[in-house]
Design a protein around this motif. Structure first.
Motif, PDB file in Angstrom:
ATOM      1  N   UNK A 386       9.215   0.410  -4.676  1.00 36.67           N
ATOM      2  CA  UNK A 386       8.225  -0.052  -5.644  1.00 36.67           C
ATOM      3  C   UNK A 386       7.074  -0.767  -4.947  1.00 36.67           C
ATOM      4  N   UNK A 387       5.902  -0.645  -5.537  1.00 38.23           N
ATOM      5  CA  UNK A 387       4.743  -1.360  -5.014  1.00 38.23           C
ATOM      6  C   UNK A 387       4.971  -2.870  -5.130  1.00 38.23           C
ATOM      7  N   UNK A 388       4.417  -3.619  -4.166  1.00 32.97           N
ATOM      8  CA  UNK A 388       4.580  -5.063  -4.145  1.00 32.97           C
ATOM      9  C   UNK A 388       3.240  -5.737  -3.846  1.00 32.97           C
ATOM     10  N   UNK A 389       3.110  -6.981  -4.310  1.00 31.42           N
ATOM     11  CA  UNK A 389       1.915  -7.768  -4.018  1.00 31.42           C
ATOM     12  C   UNK A 389       2.160  -8.544  -2.721  1.00 31.42           C
ATOM     13  N   UNK A 390       1.365  -8.245  -1.713  1.00 34.27           N
ATOM     14  CA  UNK A 390       1.588  -8.851  -0.396  1.00 34.27           C
ATOM     15  C   UNK A 390       1.447 -10.369  -0.445  1.00 34.27           C
ATOM     16  N   UNK A 391       0.425 -10.869  -1.116  1.00 33.55           N
ATOM     17  CA  UNK A 391       0.207 -12.316  -1.126  1.00 33.55           C
ATOM     18  C   UNK A 391       1.382 -13.048  -1.767  1.00 33.55           C
ATOM     19  N   UNK A 392       1.957 -12.440  -2.793  1.00 33.59           N
ATOM     20  CA  UNK A 392       3.113 -13.067  -3.453  1.00 33.59           C
ATOM     21  C   UNK A 392       4.302 -13.139  -2.510  1.00 33.59           C
ATOM     22  N   UNK A 393       4.499 -12.075  -1.732  1.00 35.54           N
ATOM     23  CA  UNK A 393       5.596 -12.079  -0.757  1.00 35.54           C
ATOM     24  C   UNK A 393       5.399 -13.183   0.275  1.00 35.54           C
ATOM     25  N   UNK A 394       4.173 -13.395   0.704  1.00 38.92           N
ATOM     26  CA  UNK A 394       3.916 -14.462   1.659  1.00 38.92           C
ATOM     27  C   UNK A 394       4.074 -15.822   1.003  1.00 38.92           C
ATOM     28  N   UNK A 541      -7.666 -12.568  13.831  1.00 33.86           N
ATOM     29  CA  UNK A 541      -7.698 -12.051  12.464  1.00 33.86           C
ATOM     30  C   UNK A 541      -6.575 -11.015  12.301  1.00 33.86           C
ATOM     31  N   UNK A 542      -5.776 -11.171  11.274  1.00 31.24           N
ATOM     32  CA  UNK A 542      -4.662 -10.256  11.029  1.00 31.24           C
ATOM     33  C   UNK A 542      -4.883  -9.516   9.709  1.00 31.24           C
ATOM     34  N   UNK A 543      -4.537  -8.240   9.697  1.00 34.31           N
ATOM     35  CA  UNK A 543      -4.699  -7.392   8.516  1.00 34.31           C
ATOM     36  C   UNK A 543      -3.370  -6.699   8.210  1.00 34.31           C
ATOM     37  N   UNK A 544      -2.456  -7.413   7.526  1.00 34.34           N
ATOM     38  CA  UNK A 544      -1.157  -6.811   7.225  1.00 34.34           C
ATOM     39  C   UNK A 544      -1.313  -5.585   6.334  1.00 34.34           C
ATOM     40  N   UNK A 545      -0.398  -4.650   6.517  1.00 32.86           N
ATOM     41  CA  UNK A 545      -0.462  -3.373   5.822  1.00 32.86           C
ATOM     42  C   UNK A 545       0.092  -3.473   4.409  1.00 32.86           C
ATOM     43  N   UNK A 546       1.111  -4.333   4.234  1.00 35.51           N
ATOM     44  CA  UNK A 546       1.813  -4.373   2.952  1.00 35.51           C
ATOM     45  C   UNK A 546       2.590  -5.684   2.842  1.00 35.51           C
ATOM     46  N   UNK A 547       3.474  -5.755   1.854  1.00 39.15           N
ATOM     47  CA  UNK A 547       4.217  -6.990   1.589  1.00 39.15           C
ATOM     48  C   UNK A 547       5.240  -7.306   2.672  1.00 39.15           C
ATOM     49  N   UNK A 548       5.731  -6.307   3.376  1.00 36.94           N
ATOM     50  CA  UNK A 548       6.585  -6.575   4.535  1.00 36.94           C
ATOM     51  C   UNK A 548       5.751  -7.085   5.701  1.00 36.94           C
ATOM     52  N   UNK A 549       4.651  -6.413   5.925  1.00 37.03           N
ATOM     53  CA  UNK A 549       3.797  -6.732   7.065  1.00 37.03           C
ATOM     54  C   UNK A 549       3.262  -8.160   7.000  1.00 37.03           C
ATOM     55  N   UNK A 550       2.884  -8.607   5.807  1.00 39.85           N
ATOM     56  CA  UNK A 550       2.318  -9.945   5.692  1.00 39.85           C
ATOM     57  C   UNK A 550       3.357 -11.017   6.006  1.00 39.85           C
ATOM     58  N   UNK A 569      -5.476 -10.119   2.975  1.00 41.94           N
ATOM     59  CA  UNK A 569      -4.588  -9.211   2.239  1.00 41.94           C
ATOM     60  C   UNK A 569      -5.010  -9.117   0.783  1.00 41.94           C
ATOM     61  N   UNK A 570      -4.662  -8.004   0.161  1.00 38.98           N
ATOM     62  CA  UNK A 570      -4.969  -7.789  -1.248  1.00 38.98           C
ATOM     63  C   UNK A 570      -3.963  -8.498  -2.137  1.00 38.98           C
ATOM     64  N   UNK A 571      -4.411  -8.770  -3.364  1.00 45.34           N
ATOM     65  CA  UNK A 571      -3.520  -9.360  -4.351  1.00 45.34           C
ATOM     66  C   UNK A 571      -3.041  -8.306  -5.356  1.00 45.34           C
ATOM     67  N   UNK A 572      -3.364  -7.046  -5.086  1.00 45.28           N
ATOM     68  CA  UNK A 572      -2.933  -5.946  -5.951  1.00 45.28           C
ATOM     69  C   UNK A 572      -1.605  -5.382  -5.470  1.00 45.28           C
ATOM     70  N   UNK A 573      -0.765  -4.856  -6.380  1.00 46.98           N
ATOM     71  CA  UNK A 573       0.461  -4.180  -5.942  1.00 46.98           C
ATOM     72  C   UNK A 573       0.106  -2.924  -5.140  1.00 46.98           C
TER      73      UNK A 573
END
Length: 733
Positions: A386-394, A541-550, A569-573
């Motif tokens: 499932x899609x995830x919000x990276x910022x929320x995971x962090x 500067x870091x650019x994580x790919x997704x919620x795992x990466x962040x 990082x984006x706040x979108x799923x």
């Protein structure tokens, strides 16, 4: 031994002129006012202490002028107007001195020279002090992070109060005086940042703003020069200060000087003593009040340039031709000259104050003990799930850090909830005098939310510099307003002689998510700033790919020191494309291969940004249907993709020498052509463009616009899958 026959101390080598003590002061020259084993004078009204404070102020003025004139460069005038107050602070034992005014640097160098801190730089004599001023590996024109005994860097105005407040928060019971120029008082946010801090941390009153009200700015009268004393007092009171103590040199003037701003060094000795005693007593009162819970400001009103070569704005700067041989320089030095015994007493007092040289006693000369964070609770999402919000995971990890470390602070001007990290508020609470569970706020919170990016960046960066962990969160579009102090601190961290936690940022709501808000919320060109700073050596500067990466990015960041790390990082799923292990590797190599599609020829997409991967993956499918192969490489840490010679890493504290080798770079980006793609600044792609030998091109952000959705904003900037595929085919041809 008579005063005139007193042996000249060795550190005075290089002093051009010595004076004679007035006969009536001889009784005050027998011993130092700060006794052996003491850390301060016994009483601010003791005549011996008062006279030796006068000597200290003149010593500071003398050294400041001789040092700057020796290089025909530098700024003596502003510090000269507050030299009496700096001397008073030191005589009272307060040496954790902070300034908002970089132009006062020569005066602060004189201060730590007199207390022997600069001996750590092999500066032991006045000759060496002058020789090393404004020289490489010496004493910079403005305060930096490398000077022994000085607590904070100082360059752009409007920053010093942040260091004082962070110091106060992290070190209860220690006073942090901060000098603020009346020219700098007009800079953004000084007063509002202090007002918010006091509302959030009412118990942390142990910082003491000292307004240097001298009537002049850099090249003209200061904008507050026309204010009356009553108006200035009301201004500070109106901004929450419970006691405003003003010492006006005009009240002691017996030289009939015109205007509201006068020079105390022109007074008779009797009135200089009276003025200096008033300063000592006012400073003693202000410091004790600040340390005991009363928000206090001390205002010192004295003409700019008091006691040096010129007065007013003309005293601000020395220019080529302002040599030690100029009559006005000679006259000023001779007038301020101390007897040898005076120099000896000043040094003794400065060294004994606060228990020793600042290089040994200042709070920033030792590392603040950090709480053990244990293992961060990483949550690895399944790739393709499932899609995830990276910022929320962090945000979950940030909450854990704060729960383990009570000193930890998160700052955000625009609200964590708006960035998908309301879980930080839930875990740590917004610090606010009003308890309200609906908004996750209360007086013991760890989330600091002034509506000012300057105040957010200032608190977070200053806390990191002073040894505590922090996180600055912001919308990417608004970051620019807080960057000057963040840049100042990261540069200082590179130069520090001690370890301190890295200053970490989370920048959310990237431009491509902000269509309906229009260009006001679309400013990814801020990445140009970080792209340029990468060459400093300690900016990542870091650019994580997704919620795992962040999560992997933040875990790495909190384990580092003396670095400036931005996570965008984006706040979108968004889809889960990587494992934690892949980002762990990318933090060494710089990038991750996300997808390879076979074909007769291969286009390499070098991609910065998580949302940008959406049209890139779609373009790869389009190309595959045409028989063209592709490789999608996500750039996570562009700093690690530079060549080692591109970056000044060797000069950084804890320098990171991890760079992708030429061989591994060629393998990672192997193909027939390369297309760099980013929804932000093309400057972030520089490391790849420098090293690749393939036919190559860049597609990047151009300009913001109001659109109904992200797809339309992609199209406005020419970043659709169709446009990417077309450019790839053109490159292959």
């Amino acid at each position: 031994m008579t005063v005139t026959a007193y042996a000249t101390p060795a550190f005075c080598d290089g002093i051009q002129y010595f004076g004679e003590a007035p006969a009536e002061m001889a009784a005050y020259l027998d011993t130092a006012a700060i006794g052996e084993g003491d850390v301060a004078i016994a009483s601010p009204s003791d005549p011996k202490a008062v006279y030796q404070t006068v000597l200290a102020a003149d010593a500071l003025r003398y050294l400041t002028l001789q040092m700057t004139a020796s290089k025909q460069s530098g700024h003596p005038g502003g510090f000269a107007s507050v030299a009496d107050e700096i001397a008073a602070l030191i005589m009272l034992g307060y040496k954790n001195l902070i300034t908002e005014v970089g132009h006062h640097a020569p005066g602060f160098y004189s201060t730590v020279f007199l207390d022997r801190s600069l001996e750590a730089m092999e500066i032991k004599t006045v000759t060496q002090l002058c020789d090393r001023f404004r020289e490489t590996h010496g004493l910079l024109g403005h305060l930096s992070g490398q000077i022994p005994g000085l607590l904070n860097p100082a360059g752009p105005l409007g920053q010093g109060q942040h260091f004082a407040m962070a110091g106060a928060k992290l070190n209860p019971g220690t006073l942090f005086p901060v000098t603020i120029g009346d020219g700098g008082l007009g800079e953004p946010y000084i007063m509002s940042s202090m007002a918010h801090f006091n509302t959030a941390y009412p118990q942390s009153t142990n910082f003491l703003p000292i307004l240097v009200w001298n009537g002049f700015s850099q090249e003209h009268h200061s904008m507050v020069s026309t204010q009356s004393n009553e108006a200035m007092i009301a201004y500070w009171q109106g901004n929450g200060f419970k006691d405003v103590i003003l010492v006006d040199a005009k009240d002691y003037d017996d030289a009939d000087q015109p205007g509201p701003y006068v020079d105390s060094t022109a007074f008779s000795l009797k009135q200089r003593m009276a003025f200096t005693q008033a300063l000592l007593e006012a400073t003693d009162k202000a410091a004790k009040q600040a340390l005991s819970g009363t928000l206090t400001v001390l205002i010192v009103k004295q003409l700019k340039g008091a006691g040096v070569h010129k007065r007013g704005a003309k005293s601000h700067n020395l220019y080529p031709g302002d040599t030690l041989d100029k009559d006005y320089i000679v006259s000023a030095l001779q007038t301020r000259a101390l007897p040898a015994v005076g120099w000896d007493l000043v040094r003794t007092n400065f060294e004994r104050s606060n228990g020793g040289p600042n290089v040994k006693t200042a709070v920033t000369e030792s590392e603040l003990a950090l709480a053990d964070l244990g293992q961060l609770p990483l949550n690895e999402f399944p790739v393709g799930g499932d899609k995830q919000v990276a910022t929320t995971a962090m945000g979950l990890l940030v909450g854990h850090v704060g729960q383990q470390d009570s000193n930890f602070v998160v700052t955000n001007a625009d609200g964590n909830a708006a960035s998908g990290i309301n879980n930080i508020n839930q875990a740590l609470k917004i610090v606010h005098p009003t308890t309200d569970d609906l908004y996750f706020q209360g007086p013991n919170g760890q989330v600091y939310e002034p509506l000012s990016e300057d105040a957010c960046a200032g608190m977070a960066a200053a806390q990191a510099l002073f040894g505590g962990r922090s996180l600055w969160c912001s919308y990417e579009s608004f970051v620019i307003n807080g960057l000057p102090i963040w840049q100042t601190v990261t540069q200082a961290m590179a130069e520090l002689r001690r370890n301190t936690p890295s200053t970490i940022c989370l920048f959310t709501a990237g431009a491509l998510e902000q269509g309906r808000n229009g260009w006001t919320h679309q400013r990814p060109e801020i990445e140009n700033y970080f792209a340029a700073m990468m060459r400093n050596g300690n900016v990542f500067p870091l650019f994580p790919v997704d919620a795992n990466s962040i999560q992997a990015c933040y875990e790495w960041a909190v384990g580092t020191s003396n670095k400036g790390i931005t996570i965008t990082a984006s706040k979108s799923p968004l889809p889960i494309r990587t494992t934690l292990a892949q980002t762990h590797e990318a933090l060494k190599s710089g990038a991750i291969v996300l997808q390879e599609t076979p074909g007769e020829k291969t286009i390499v997409f070098a991609v910065v940004g998580d949302m940008m991967l959406l049209p890139v993956m779609e373009a790869a499918e389009t190309l595959a249907q045409a028989g063209i192969g592709s490789k999608v490489v996500a750039i996570v840490s562009p700093r690690h993709l530079y060549r080692s010679t591109d970056v000044a890493w060797e000069t950084c504290r804890n320098g990171d020498d991890t760079f992708l080798s030429d061989e591994d770079f060629a393998t990672l980006f192997a193909g027939d052509a390369l297309l760099g793609v980013t929804g932000g600044s093309s400057a972030m792609l520089e490391p790849v463009m420098l090293r690749s030998t393939l036919p190559r091109d860049v597609m990047a952000w151009k300009r913001g616009e109001t659109t109904a959705n992200a797809g339309q904003l992609f199209a406005f900037n020419g970043l659709t899958a169709e446009a990417l595929a077309h450019r790839a085919k053109s490159l292959m041809a």
